[in-house]
Design an enzyme around this catalytic site. Structure first.
Site, mmCIF file in Angstrom:
data_model
loop_
_atom_site.group_PDB
_atom_site.id
_atom_site.type_symbol
_atom_site.label_atom_id
_atom_site.label_comp_id
_atom_site.label_asym_id
_atom_site.label_seq_id
_atom_site.Cartn_x
_atom_site.Cartn_y
_atom_site.Cartn_z
ATOM 1 N N GLU A 38 0.714 -1.207 0.085
ATOM 2 C CA GLU A 38 0.112 -0.091 0.008
ATOM 3 C C GLU A 38 0.933 1.235 0.163
ATOM 4 O O GLU A 38 1.901 1.179 0.513
ATOM 5 C CB GLU A 38 -0.857 0.013 1.258
ATOM 6 C CG GLU A 38 -1.524 0.998 1.579
ATOM 7 C CD GLU A 38 -2.607 0.993 2.956
ATOM 8 O OE1 GLU A 38 -1.929 0.165 3.870
ATOM 9 O OE2 GLU A 38 -3.468 1.741 3.153
ATOM 10 N N LYS A 109 -9.667 2.012 -1.633
ATOM 11 C CA LYS A 109 -9.754 1.317 -0.224
ATOM 12 C C LYS A 109 -11.207 1.627 0.337
ATOM 13 O O LYS A 109 -11.525 2.875 0.522
ATOM 14 C CB LYS A 109 -8.694 1.807 0.506
ATOM 15 C CG LYS A 109 -8.611 1.043 1.944
ATOM 16 C CD LYS A 109 -7.546 1.685 2.678
ATOM 17 C CE LYS A 109 -7.027 0.984 3.878
ATOM 18 N NZ LYS A 109 -5.719 1.033 4.587
ATOM 19 N N CYS A 142 -5.052 -3.370 2.588
ATOM 20 C CA CYS A 142 -4.714 -3.277 4.161
ATOM 21 C C CYS A 142 -6.045 -3.583 4.928
ATOM 22 O O CYS A 142 -6.644 -4.552 5.080
ATOM 23 C CB CYS A 142 -3.807 -2.236 4.488
ATOM 24 S SG CYS A 142 -2.994 -2.259 5.877
ATOM 25 N N VAL A 169 0.097 -2.326 10.854
ATOM 26 C CA VAL A 169 0.743 -1.920 11.859
ATOM 27 C C VAL A 169 0.294 -2.527 13.262
ATOM 28 O O VAL A 169 0.937 -2.677 14.331
ATOM 29 C CB VAL A 169 0.552 -0.282 12.096
ATOM 30 C CG1 VAL A 169 1.180 0.541 11.079
ATOM 31 C CG2 VAL A 169 -1.006 -0.286 12.373
#
Ligand code: ACM
Length: 267
Positions: A38, A109, A142, A169
């Site tokens: 990404e 997204k 993601c 993350v």
């Protein structure tokens, strides 16, 4: 079919350097389909909408698309990569599939993560599936992983392979969840994550690496570690995603009881 991913540590705001590094790493990879992270060209932690706008590009009329299309043609590879996209006044966190012939498809997204809501508009396109030499390829980005509807709709639309550019993350939750997404939908998934960390004022984000290719049985066919950079590839048989039978009497998609799934907006 040889598929894989490119995992690396993009440097925030160093677009030319990031793009050049990716393109030179793809040289000689001899793959049919490769997925990049990404926002691979810009890094992730934009400080403001203004900064995002400065980094964003039109597709296909932007320099990064031109460079990636050229690399796809030269290496005879289908590329999927994440990019900040500009359309009119709107900014999207998008991914692009570009073929060696220069045909392309864009996904925006749908499920923006945390601060992304300050920088981007949420996606406004359907979850489409693109035909790559007879193999059906879908894209999600993601944090879309945490909404199982995303992968499900791609599977219902016929996706054999889900390409999943990421900047993860949360500690390895997604890598585990994508195994389930593949099993419950009978698809392959290629999660291309980034490595390293970014810091802006008080905020520091560490990205978890561990990019992976998962098959419809949930086997992890290729996996990077948390910090290494490079291209990983593996041979797959994409038609494995066409059989949705779990037992002779159970079909992953046809056995759904949609008449009982009507609560709220869920379908
Ligand atoms: C994310 O969606 N980049 C966590």
């Amino acid at each position: 079919m040889k598929v894989g991913f490119f995992q690396f540590f993009p440097l925030l705001g160093k677009k030319e350097e990031n793009v050049e590094r990716a393109i030179s790493s793809l040289r000689g990879a001899r793959a049919d389909l490769l997925v990049l992270p990404e926002l691979f060209s810009t890094g992730y932690l934009f400080g403001s909408e203004e900064e995002t706008k400065r980094s964003a590009e039109f597709i296909p009329d932007g320099p990064t698309f031109a460079k990636l299309a050229h690399a796809a043609a030269r290496e005879k590879v289908n590329l999927v990569y994440g990019i900040a996209e500009k359309e009119g006044e709107k900014l999207f966190n998008s991914s692009v599939l570009v073929t060696p012939k220069g045909d392309f498809s864009v996904y925006r997204k749908l499920h923006l993560f945390n601060l992304e809501k300050l920088w981007f508009s949420p996606g406004d396109k359907e979850l489409e599936v693109f035909d790559v030499d007879g193999v059906k390829v879908g894209m999600m980005i993601c944090f879309d992983w945490i909404f199982p509807e995303t992968a499900r709709i791609l599977a219902l639309n016929g996706a054999d392979i889900i390409c999943h550019p990421s900047n993860l993350v949360l500690p390895h939750l997604c890598q585990k969840a994508m195994i389930t997404r593949c099993v419950e939908n009978g698809t392959f998934a290629i999660t291309a994550n980034r490595t390293g960390a970014e810091k802006k004022e008080e905020l520091e984000l560490s990205f978890t690496g561990m990019s992976q290719v998962v098959d419809p049985k949930g086997d992890v066919l290729a996996k990077a570690d948390e910090s290494s950079e490079g291209v990983w590839t593996v041979d797959i048989e994409p038609t494995m995603a066409r059989s949705k039978k779990v037992t002779p009497r159970n079909h992953l998609l046809e056995d759904r009881r949609t008449e009982f799934y009507q609560k709220g907006d869920l379908c």
